[in-house]
Design a protein around this motif. Sequence first.
Motif: not given
Length: 348
Positions: A12, A18-19, A21-23, A25-26, A29, A72, A264, A267
């Motif tokens: 991480c 961006g993309e 990291l969210s990929k 996560e997806d 899932q 997350k 972006h 946090d």
Amino acid sequence: MRRLPVFFVLDCSESMVGEALSKMEDGLQSIMRTLRTDPHALETVHVSVIAFAGIAKKIAPLIEVASFYPPKLPLGSGTSLGAALETLMAEIDTSVIKTTPDLKGDWRPIVYLFTDGRPTDNPIPAIERWKARYASQATLIAVGLGKDADFTTLKKLTDHTIVFEDTKEGNFKKFVAWVTASLLVQSKSTGERQQHAQLPVFDEQVMRIVKEPQPVADEACVTLVGRCQKTRRPYIIRYGRRLRSVGTRDFSVDVASYHLDGCHPLDEDYFAWSDQRAADLKVNTSSLVGSPGCPHCGNFTAFAVCGCGKLLCVNGPGKVVCPWCEESVSFGPAPEEAGGFDVGRGRG
Ligand SMILES: [Zn+2]
Ligand SMILES: [Zn+2]
């Protein structure tokens, strides 16, 4: 029921912002969705997630598929592969049930390690410990995401080193399908002697086994962290490398420059996941192309540099308070050609 422990060890680091990291996560899932529909997997597979950037930490403890909720993923600076492996080995020690004369323990654990960069710590002691004590009892599949992963180091860790390049629409889906299939194969072979990993074949267009380590190229991306001057919240700007041929008909060289990919919001826990590093900007800003607006407040540029060396957002020439050093800093009108105002370095 004997469990099949599965560990996802996920890079991480900030190059994943961006993309990518969210990929990831997806992808996680999607893997879990498929496993939930498989009676075999539902009974045996238990999943844990370890994330690593500047530090490494377990973010989901080993739990059955039905109760697993994908966490997350954090983001931090650094790629502490050595720390990630130490965390993994500690998890295997504490969470995996060993077989004893009176007890049938868990099945052989499977580890998926995903990384896109070069280690920023020294991973060699951890790799040696893994090879000596764990490699014979667990299957580790290392996946380099893109060409810039350090395949020389990954190959030292495991023969199952794979490169995946997300260069075409649909490739990521195929990649996730392969990971899922490889998991299902392992969960079904638990009945037999599960000594060697049987990996399903994959589409060579999408991914391939790394046979020879490849030389490592320049940094694939540059990331810079700033803070919004109004909300004080952090953000990260990512520039990706582009190569351009310069030269004549007989002779040419590739010149790298870095073009804006995006900016972006971050946090606050980004700093806890990061290596401590020098505060001053280390990149040559003249190789960076493009300047984003602030993702928090919409200010014109997120690329103003305070005298303290940190980035902040500003909306035009004038005086603002730096959210990093609390000093008042002023930005003057720009030199003609820049058109706008000078964000290069404000005076405190
Ligand atoms: Zn702002
Ligand atoms: Zn400052």
